[in-house]
Design an enzyme around this catalytic site. Sequence first.
Site, PDB file in Angstrom:
ATOM      1  N   GLY A  18       2.413   2.490  10.803  1.00 61.03           N
ATOM      2  CA  GLY A  18       3.397   3.566  10.667  1.00 61.03           C
ATOM      3  C   GLY A  18       4.116   3.930  11.950  1.00 61.03           C
ATOM      4  O   GLY A  18       4.797   4.961  12.017  1.00 61.03           O
TER       5      GLY A  18
ATOM      6  N   HIS B  68      -9.700   1.264   4.651  1.00 58.06           N
ATOM      7  CA  HIS B  68      -8.427   1.428   5.370  1.00 58.06           C
ATOM      8  C   HIS B  68      -8.640   2.420   6.518  1.00 58.06           C
ATOM      9  O   HIS B  68      -9.415   3.371   6.391  1.00 58.06           O
ATOM     10  CB  HIS B  68      -7.349   1.933   4.405  1.00 58.06           C
ATOM     11  CG  HIS B  68      -5.982   1.953   5.016  1.00 58.06           C
ATOM     12  ND1 HIS B  68      -5.585   2.949   5.875  1.00 58.06           N
ATOM     13  CD2 HIS B  68      -4.945   1.090   4.920  1.00 58.06           C
ATOM     14  CE1 HIS B  68      -4.346   2.689   6.278  1.00 58.06           C
ATOM     15  NE2 HIS B  68      -3.941   1.562   5.706  1.00 58.06           N
TER      16      HIS B  68
ATOM     17  N   SER C  88       3.290  -1.852  10.402  1.00 66.55           N
ATOM     18  CA  SER C  88       4.732  -1.917  10.671  1.00 66.55           C
ATOM     19  C   SER C  88       5.348  -3.278  10.317  1.00 66.55           C
ATOM     20  O   SER C  88       6.231  -3.766  11.021  1.00 66.55           O
ATOM     21  CB  SER C  88       5.028  -1.543  12.133  1.00 66.55           C
ATOM     22  OG  SER C  88       4.660  -0.195  12.361  1.00 66.55           O
TER      23      SER C  88
ATOM     24  N   LYS D 114       0.030   4.250  -0.422  1.00 68.38           N
ATOM     25  CA  LYS D 114      -0.664   5.456   0.076  1.00 68.38           C
ATOM     26  C   LYS D 114      -0.380   6.623  -0.867  1.00 68.38           C
ATOM     27  O   LYS D 114      -0.306   6.420  -2.079  1.00 68.38           O
ATOM     28  CB  LYS D 114      -0.243   5.740   1.523  1.00 68.38           C
ATOM     29  CG  LYS D 114      -0.355   4.493   2.411  1.00 68.38           C
ATOM     30  CD  LYS D 114      -0.155   4.760   3.858  1.00 68.38           C
ATOM     31  CE  LYS D 114      -0.279   3.463   4.631  1.00 68.38           C
ATOM     32  NZ  LYS D 114      -0.206   3.626   6.063  1.00 68.38           N
TER      33      LYS D 114
ATOM     34  N   GLU E 187      -7.036   4.834   7.589  1.00 71.98           N
ATOM     35  CA  GLU E 187      -6.823   6.252   7.270  1.00 71.98           C
ATOM     36  C   GLU E 187      -8.048   6.823   6.567  1.00 71.98           C
ATOM     37  O   GLU E 187      -8.402   7.991   6.768  1.00 71.98           O
ATOM     38  CB  GLU E 187      -5.546   6.406   6.429  1.00 71.98           C
ATOM     39  CG  GLU E 187      -4.303   6.218   7.287  1.00 71.98           C
ATOM     40  CD  GLU E 187      -3.086   5.676   6.555  1.00 71.98           C
ATOM     41  OE1 GLU E 187      -3.059   5.682   5.311  1.00 71.98           O
ATOM     42  OE2 GLU E 187      -2.146   5.239   7.250  1.00 71.98           O
TER      43      GLU E 187
ATOM     44  N   GLU F 105      -5.551  -4.589  10.616  1.00 71.00           N
ATOM     45  CA  GLU F 105      -4.531  -3.564  10.782  1.00 71.00           C
ATOM     46  C   GLU F 105      -4.817  -2.767  12.053  1.00 71.00           C
ATOM     47  O   GLU F 105      -5.608  -1.806  12.019  1.00 71.00           O
ATOM     48  CB  GLU F 105      -4.532  -2.616   9.584  1.00 71.00           C
ATOM     49  CG  GLU F 105      -4.134  -3.262   8.292  1.00 71.00           C
ATOM     50  CD  GLU F 105      -3.494  -2.267   7.337  1.00 71.00           C
ATOM     51  OE1 GLU F 105      -2.335  -2.458   6.974  1.00 71.00           O
ATOM     52  OE2 GLU F 105      -4.154  -1.278   6.995  1.00 71.00           O
TER      53      GLU F 105
ATOM     54  N   ASN G  58       0.871  -1.182   0.000  1.00 71.01           N
ATOM     55  CA  ASN G  58       0.000   0.000   0.000  1.00 71.01           C
ATOM     56  C   ASN G  58       0.905   1.228   0.000  1.00 71.01           C
ATOM     57  O   ASN G  58       1.468   1.582   1.029  1.00 71.01           O
ATOM     58  CB  ASN G  58      -0.893  -0.031   1.252  1.00 71.01           C
ATOM     59  CG  ASN G  58      -1.764   1.209   1.368  1.00 71.01           C
ATOM     60  OD1 ASN G  58      -1.879   1.982   0.422  1.00 71.01           O
ATOM     61  ND2 ASN G  58      -2.379   1.396   2.530  1.00 71.01           N
TER      62      ASN G  58
HETATM   63  P1  PGA Z   1       2.742   0.509   7.618  1.00 60.66           P
HETATM   64  O1  PGA Z   1       1.298   0.758   6.971  1.00 60.66           O
HETATM   65  O2  PGA Z   1       3.278  -0.778   7.062  1.00 60.66           O
HETATM   66  O3  PGA Z   1       3.565   1.704   7.182  1.00 60.66           O
HETATM   67  O4  PGA Z   1       2.570   0.454   9.091  1.00 60.66           O
HETATM   68  C1  PGA Z   1       0.421  -0.315   6.738  1.00 60.66           C
HETATM   69  C2  PGA Z   1      -0.887   0.179   6.178  1.00 60.66           C
HETATM   70  O5  PGA Z   1      -1.376   1.245   6.584  1.00 60.66           O
HETATM   71  O6  PGA Z   1      -1.489  -0.480   5.316  1.00 60.66           O
END
Ligand code: PGA
Length: 256
Positions: free
Chosen positions: A171, A94, A211, A13, A96, A165, A11
Amino acid sequence: MKQRKPIVIANWKLNGGLDLICTSVASFIGKHFAAQIAICPPYLYMRDMLTFLQYSELQIGSQNVSRYESGAYTGETSAQMLKQAGCSLCLIGHSERRAMFAENNEGCQIKVRTALNHELLPVLCVGENQQQRETNITEQVLREQLRGGLTGIDLHGKDLCIAYEPVWAIGTGLAATPAIAQEVHQFIRAELTRIFDEATANRVRILYGGSVTKSNARDLLQQADIDGLLVGGASLDPGHFVAICEQASELAEIDD
Ligand code: PGA
């Protein structure tokens, strides 16, 4: 033994550009993966990536999909358009998008249905935030997200993925431990059994995200109910992402 084919999804983003597309695609050329691998770049770059797909086994996914088919919906991209462009899957809900773009469970359910109607593999994202974990309502939150996002969905002959997630792991560099992730994945599969039936729950792949790196990927993937990974930050480094995909493929081969 795992019966489900491992899947690893990048992903990106709101990151990446033509340079990253070139280096990513180049890192996959000539490689064979036993796991299913997909990259979700920003919409604008999908076509560029798709032109290279003939040289690799990579699939392209989208980070979102419109709940609408067509019409006066400025800024939206429909499932049909994504499918026609060559997209294989789409992320839905997601965290976000839930937090910053007001996505809710009802909207996710419409998107799951729309994706299935157009033969895109829906990857429904669920997960609790830190406060919800600390107040012990993780299962309640996940139950609402799963039931809300999947009510009335008919999966006969169709595939679905769930991405667990935990928001506190996204992140932050603080991935869930394999044991915590496995416990939640097991709960999710039990909940899927209640929503659908046991056979269906057993074929839905449940991905972990938050992460993920090449250092924790293998341990996570070795858990019985972790069938894949959704990778954000680490997918922006093509060498790092390929290393994660290779680990998933090795496990797929062992599991075969
Ligand atoms: P990350 O993000 O691996 O940077 O923690 C995962 C995601 O939001 O899909």
